[in-house]
Design a protein around this motif. Sequence first.
Motif, PDB file in Angstrom:
ATOM      1  N   GLN A  13      50.152  46.108  39.212  1.00  0.00           N
ATOM      2  CA  GLN A  13      50.879  46.392  40.442  1.00  0.00           C
ATOM      3  C   GLN A  13      50.057  45.987  41.658  1.00  0.00           C
ATOM      4  OE1 GLN A  13      52.021  50.547  40.275  1.00  0.00           O
ATOM      5  NE2 GLN A  13      54.059  49.985  39.516  1.00  0.00           N
ATOM      6  N   ALA A  14      50.749  45.704  42.734  1.00  0.00           N
ATOM      7  CA  ALA A  14      50.074  45.380  43.984  1.00  0.00           C
ATOM      8  C   ALA A  14      49.099  46.505  44.354  1.00  0.00           C
ATOM      9  CB  ALA A  14      51.087  45.172  45.094  1.00  0.00           C
ATOM     10  N   GLY A  15      47.928  46.114  44.803  1.00  0.00           N
ATOM     11  CA  GLY A  15      46.885  47.078  45.122  1.00  0.00           C
ATOM     12  C   GLY A  15      45.947  47.366  43.975  1.00  0.00           C
ATOM     13  N   GLY A  16      46.307  46.909  42.796  1.00  0.00           N
ATOM     14  CA  GLY A  16      45.494  47.157  41.616  1.00  0.00           C
ATOM     15  C   GLY A  16      44.376  46.142  41.451  1.00  0.00           C
ATOM     16  N   SER A  17      43.686  46.253  40.314  1.00  0.00           N
ATOM     17  CA  SER A  17      42.535  45.397  40.027  1.00  0.00           C
ATOM     18  C   SER A  17      42.635  44.789  38.641  1.00  0.00           C
ATOM     19  CB  SER A  17      41.245  46.216  40.110  1.00  0.00           C
ATOM     20  OG  SER A  17      41.046  46.735  41.391  1.00  0.00           O
ATOM     21  N   LEU A  18      42.012  43.636  38.507  1.00  0.00           N
ATOM     22  CA  LEU A  18      41.851  42.982  37.211  1.00  0.00           C
ATOM     23  C   LEU A  18      40.491  42.313  37.184  1.00  0.00           C
ATOM     24  CD1 LEU A  18      45.213  41.134  36.350  1.00  0.00           C
ATOM     25  CD2 LEU A  18      44.182  43.030  35.091  1.00  0.00           C
ATOM     26  N   VAL A  64      41.047  35.102  49.490  1.00  0.00           N
ATOM     27  CA  VAL A  64      40.557  36.130  48.561  1.00  0.00           C
ATOM     28  C   VAL A  64      39.264  36.774  49.039  1.00  0.00           C
ATOM     29  CG1 VAL A  64      41.601  34.852  46.651  1.00  0.00           C
ATOM     30  CG2 VAL A  64      39.146  34.604  47.090  1.00  0.00           C
ATOM     31  N   LYS A  65      38.705  36.285  50.127  1.00  0.00           N
ATOM     32  CA  LYS A  65      37.427  36.790  50.615  1.00  0.00           C
ATOM     33  C   LYS A  65      37.526  38.282  50.909  1.00  0.00           C
ATOM     34  CE  LYS A  65      35.476  33.574  52.889  1.00  0.00           C
ATOM     35  NZ  LYS A  65      35.104  32.613  53.957  1.00  0.00           N
ATOM     36  N   GLY A  66      36.553  39.030  50.423  1.00  0.00           N
ATOM     37  CA  GLY A  66      36.560  40.472  50.633  1.00  0.00           C
ATOM     38  C   GLY A  66      37.309  41.239  49.570  1.00  0.00           C
ATOM     39  N   ARG A  67      38.073  40.537  48.734  1.00  0.00           N
ATOM     40  CA  ARG A  67      38.829  41.211  47.664  1.00  0.00           C
ATOM     41  C   ARG A  67      38.357  40.791  46.273  1.00  0.00           C
ATOM     42  NH1 ARG A  67      44.058  40.072  46.996  1.00  0.00           N
ATOM     43  NH2 ARG A  67      43.929  37.961  47.868  1.00  0.00           N
ATOM     44  N   MET A  83      38.811  41.084  40.609  1.00  0.00           N
ATOM     45  CA  MET A  83      39.875  40.958  41.596  1.00  0.00           C
ATOM     46  C   MET A  83      40.380  42.348  41.969  1.00  0.00           C
ATOM     47  SD  MET A  83      41.947  37.708  40.006  1.00  0.00           S
ATOM     48  CE  MET A  83      42.529  38.632  38.594  1.00  0.00           C
ATOM     49  N   ASN A  84      40.206  42.709  43.225  1.00  0.00           N
ATOM     50  CA  ASN A  84      40.641  44.008  43.738  1.00  0.00           C
ATOM     51  C   ASN A  84      41.716  43.815  44.797  1.00  0.00           C
ATOM     52  OD1 ASN A  84      38.651  45.239  42.116  1.00  0.00           O
ATOM     53  ND2 ASN A  84      37.133  45.087  43.770  1.00  0.00           N
ATOM     54  N   SER A  85      42.417  44.897  45.101  1.00  0.00           N
ATOM     55  CA  SER A  85      43.460  44.874  46.141  1.00  0.00           C
ATOM     56  C   SER A  85      44.403  43.694  45.930  1.00  0.00           C
ATOM     57  CB  SER A  85      42.823  44.798  47.528  1.00  0.00           C
ATOM     58  OG  SER A  85      41.958  45.888  47.741  1.00  0.00           O
ATOM     59  N   LEU A  86      44.867  43.547  44.727  1.00  0.00           N
ATOM     60  CA  LEU A  86      45.701  42.392  44.387  1.00  0.00           C
ATOM     61  C   LEU A  86      47.038  42.425  45.117  1.00  0.00           C
ATOM     62  CD1 LEU A  86      44.785  42.165  40.628  1.00  0.00           C
ATOM     63  CD2 LEU A  86      44.629  40.282  42.257  1.00  0.00           C
ATOM     64  N   LYS A  87      47.513  41.233  45.445  1.00  0.00           N
ATOM     65  CA  LYS A  87      48.768  41.052  46.161  1.00  0.00           C
ATOM     66  C   LYS A  87      49.708  40.209  45.310  1.00  0.00           C
ATOM     67  CE  LYS A  87      46.160  40.797  50.497  1.00  0.00           C
ATOM     68  NZ  LYS A  87      45.875  39.970  51.700  1.00  0.00           N
ATOM     69  N   THR A 118      44.444  31.721  32.230  1.00  0.00           N
ATOM     70  CA  THR A 118      44.960  33.036  31.887  1.00  0.00           C
ATOM     71  C   THR A 118      45.916  33.486  32.992  1.00  0.00           C
ATOM     72  OG1 THR A 118      44.340  35.292  31.226  1.00  0.00           O
ATOM     73  CG2 THR A 118      42.998  34.277  32.945  1.00  0.00           C
ATOM     74  N   GLN A 119      47.045  34.035  32.598  1.00  0.00           N
ATOM     75  CA  GLN A 119      48.089  34.396  33.552  1.00  0.00           C
ATOM     76  C   GLN A 119      47.769  35.733  34.227  1.00  0.00           C
ATOM     77  OE1 GLN A 119      51.148  32.728  34.425  1.00  0.00           O
ATOM     78  NE2 GLN A 119      51.142  34.317  36.021  1.00  0.00           N
ATOM     79  N   VAL A 120      47.881  35.748  35.532  1.00  0.00           N
ATOM     80  CA  VAL A 120      47.775  36.978  36.322  1.00  0.00           C
ATOM     81  C   VAL A 120      49.085  37.153  37.076  1.00  0.00           C
ATOM     82  CG1 VAL A 120      46.631  38.109  38.259  1.00  0.00           C
ATOM     83  CG2 VAL A 120      45.275  36.883  36.544  1.00  0.00           C
ATOM     84  N   THR A 121      49.732  38.286  36.874  1.00  0.00           N
ATOM     85  CA  THR A 121      50.988  38.579  37.553  1.00  0.00           C
ATOM     86  C   THR A 121      50.852  39.889  38.305  1.00  0.00           C
ATOM     87  OG1 THR A 121      52.230  37.448  35.806  1.00  0.00           O
ATOM     88  CG2 THR A 121      53.461  38.900  37.272  1.00  0.00           C
ATOM     89  N   VAL A 122      51.122  39.840  39.608  1.00  0.00           N
ATOM     90  CA  VAL A 122      51.020  41.021  40.451  1.00  0.00           C
ATOM     91  C   VAL A 122      52.425  41.383  40.919  1.00  0.00           C
ATOM     92  CG1 VAL A 122      49.936  42.058  42.457  1.00  0.00           C
ATOM     93  CG2 VAL A 122      48.743  40.254  41.191  1.00  0.00           C
ATOM     94  N   SER A 123      52.879  42.564  40.558  1.00  0.00           N
ATOM     95  CA  SER A 123      54.214  42.999  40.935  1.00  0.00           C
ATOM     96  C   SER A 123      54.168  43.793  42.233  1.00  0.00           C
ATOM     97  CB  SER A 123      54.822  43.849  39.827  1.00  0.00           C
ATOM     98  OG  SER A 123      54.063  45.019  39.635  1.00  0.00           O
ATOM     99  N   SER A 124      55.244  43.697  42.994  1.00  0.00           N
ATOM    100  CA  SER A 124      55.289  44.381  44.290  1.00  0.00           C
ATOM    101  C   SER A 124      55.877  45.778  44.173  1.00  0.00           C
ATOM    102  CB  SER A 124      56.111  43.555  45.276  1.00  0.00           C
ATOM    103  OG  SER A 124      57.401  43.327  44.753  1.00  0.00           O
TER     104      SER A 124
END
Length: 124
Positions: A13-18, A64-67, A83-87, A118-124
Amino acid sequence: QVQLVESGGGLVQAGGSLALSCAASGRTFSSYAMGWFRQAPGKEREFVATISTTGGTTAYADSVKGRFTISRDNAKNTVYLQMNSLKPEDTAVYYCAQRTRAWIATTRENYAYWGQGTQVTVSS
Protein backbone atom coordinates in the motif's frame (compact mmCIF):
# COMPACT_ATOMS: atom_id res chain seq x y z
CA GLN A 1 28.86 -15.72 -17.06
CA VAL A 2 27.38 -12.84 -15.11
CA GLN A 3 24.09 -13.45 -13.35
CA LEU A 4 22.04 -10.87 -11.49
CA VAL A 5 18.95 -12.12 -9.68
CA GLU A 6 16.53 -9.67 -8.09
CA SER A 7 14.10 -10.53 -5.32
CA GLY A 8 11.83 -8.81 -2.83
CA GLY A 9 9.24 -7.24 -5.08
CA GLY A 10 5.53 -7.42 -4.38
CA LEU A 11 2.34 -5.52 -3.67
CA VAL A 12 2.30 -2.83 -1.00
CA GLN A 13 0.00 0.00 0.00
CA ALA A 14 1.00 3.60 -0.49
CA GLY A 15 3.18 4.74 2.39
CA GLY A 16 4.56 1.27 2.92
CA SER A 17 8.04 -0.17 2.47
CA LEU A 18 9.76 -2.86 0.46
CA ALA A 19 13.33 -4.11 0.38
CA LEU A 20 14.78 -5.39 -2.88
CA SER A 21 17.87 -7.56 -3.15
CA CYS A 22 20.06 -8.44 -6.10
CA ALA A 23 22.43 -11.39 -5.87
CA ALA A 24 25.35 -11.29 -8.29
CA SER A 25 27.63 -14.03 -9.57
CA GLY A 26 30.17 -14.59 -12.32
CA ARG A 27 32.51 -11.64 -11.69
CA THR A 28 34.36 -10.06 -8.79
CA PHE A 29 31.38 -8.22 -7.35
CA SER A 30 33.41 -5.81 -5.24
CA SER A 31 35.21 -4.41 -8.31
CA TYR A 32 32.18 -2.90 -10.03
CA ALA A 33 29.61 -0.23 -9.39
CA MET A 34 25.99 -1.31 -9.22
CA GLY A 35 22.70 0.36 -10.01
CA TRP A 36 18.94 0.05 -9.81
CA PHE A 37 16.63 1.08 -12.63
CA ARG A 38 12.87 0.78 -13.10
CA GLN A 39 10.43 0.61 -15.97
CA ALA A 40 6.74 1.39 -15.72
CA PRO A 41 4.27 0.21 -18.38
CA GLY A 42 4.55 2.32 -21.51
CA LYS A 43 7.59 4.21 -20.23
CA GLU A 44 11.31 4.01 -20.77
CA ARG A 45 13.58 2.37 -18.25
CA GLU A 46 14.80 5.04 -15.84
CA PHE A 47 17.59 5.42 -13.34
CA VAL A 48 16.79 4.97 -9.65
CA ALA A 49 20.03 4.65 -7.69
CA THR A 50 23.70 3.73 -8.01
CA ILE A 51 26.50 2.79 -5.63
CA SER A 52 30.28 2.66 -5.94
CA THR A 53 32.41 -0.40 -5.22
CA THR A 54 32.95 0.37 -1.54
CA GLY A 55 29.52 1.85 -0.99
CA GLY A 56 31.05 5.17 -0.10
CA THR A 57 29.44 7.04 -2.97
CA THR A 58 25.81 6.86 -3.98
CA ALA A 59 23.45 8.81 -6.22
CA TYR A 60 19.67 8.87 -6.57
CA ALA A 61 17.03 10.04 -8.97
CA ASP A 62 15.30 13.15 -7.66
CA SER A 63 12.00 11.27 -7.57
CA VAL A 64 13.26 8.81 -4.94
CA LYS A 65 15.77 10.91 -3.00
CA GLY A 66 15.07 10.79 0.72
CA ARG A 67 12.82 7.73 0.38
CA PHE A 68 15.05 5.05 -1.16
CA THR A 69 18.44 3.83 0.05
CA ILE A 70 20.90 1.76 -1.95
CA SER A 71 23.51 -0.34 -0.18
CA ARG A 72 25.75 -3.30 -0.86
CA ASP A 73 27.39 -6.19 0.97
CA ASN A 74 30.50 -7.25 -0.93
CA ALA A 75 30.94 -10.32 1.27
CA LYS A 76 27.53 -11.55 0.12
CA ASN A 77 27.80 -10.30 -3.49
CA THR A 78 24.51 -8.51 -3.00
CA VAL A 79 23.14 -5.03 -3.59
CA TYR A 80 20.01 -3.78 -1.86
CA LEU A 81 17.36 -1.14 -2.40
CA GLN A 82 15.35 -0.12 0.64
CA MET A 83 12.21 1.66 -0.46
CA ASN A 84 10.18 3.65 2.08
CA SER A 85 7.16 5.94 1.80
CA LEU A 86 6.19 4.24 -1.43
CA LYS A 87 3.86 6.00 -3.85
CA PRO A 88 1.66 4.60 -6.62
CA GLU A 89 4.00 6.23 -9.14
CA ASP A 90 6.78 3.95 -7.88
CA THR A 91 4.96 1.02 -9.48
CA ALA A 92 7.32 -0.57 -12.02
CA VAL A 93 9.56 -3.50 -12.77
CA TYR A 94 12.81 -2.88 -10.91
CA TYR A 95 16.08 -4.00 -12.47
CA CYS A 96 19.50 -4.49 -10.96
CA ALA A 97 22.47 -3.65 -13.18
CA GLN A 98 26.24 -3.92 -13.02
CA ARG A 99 28.90 -1.73 -14.59
CA THR A 100 32.28 -2.75 -15.95
CA ARG A 101 33.84 0.10 -13.99
CA ALA A 102 34.20 0.98 -10.32
CA TRP A 103 32.59 4.40 -10.40
CA ILE A 104 28.89 5.22 -10.31
CA ALA A 105 26.81 6.10 -13.36
CA THR A 106 23.23 7.23 -13.85
CA THR A 107 22.48 6.24 -17.45
CA ARG A 108 21.51 2.86 -18.88
CA GLU A 109 24.23 2.72 -21.52
CA ASN A 110 26.88 2.66 -18.80
CA TYR A 111 25.69 -0.69 -17.49
CA ALA A 112 26.72 -3.91 -19.19
CA TYR A 113 24.80 -6.53 -17.25
CA TRP A 114 21.15 -6.66 -16.21
CA GLY A 115 18.88 -8.83 -14.13
CA GLN A 116 15.44 -10.06 -15.17
CA GLY A 117 13.61 -7.62 -12.93
CA THR A 118 11.16 -7.82 -10.05
CA GLN A 119 7.69 -6.29 -10.03
CA VAL A 120 6.81 -3.63 -7.46
CA THR A 121 3.18 -2.55 -7.26
CA VAL A 122 2.05 0.24 -4.96
CA SER A 123 -1.69 0.56 -4.44
CA SER A 124 -3.37 3.82 -3.51
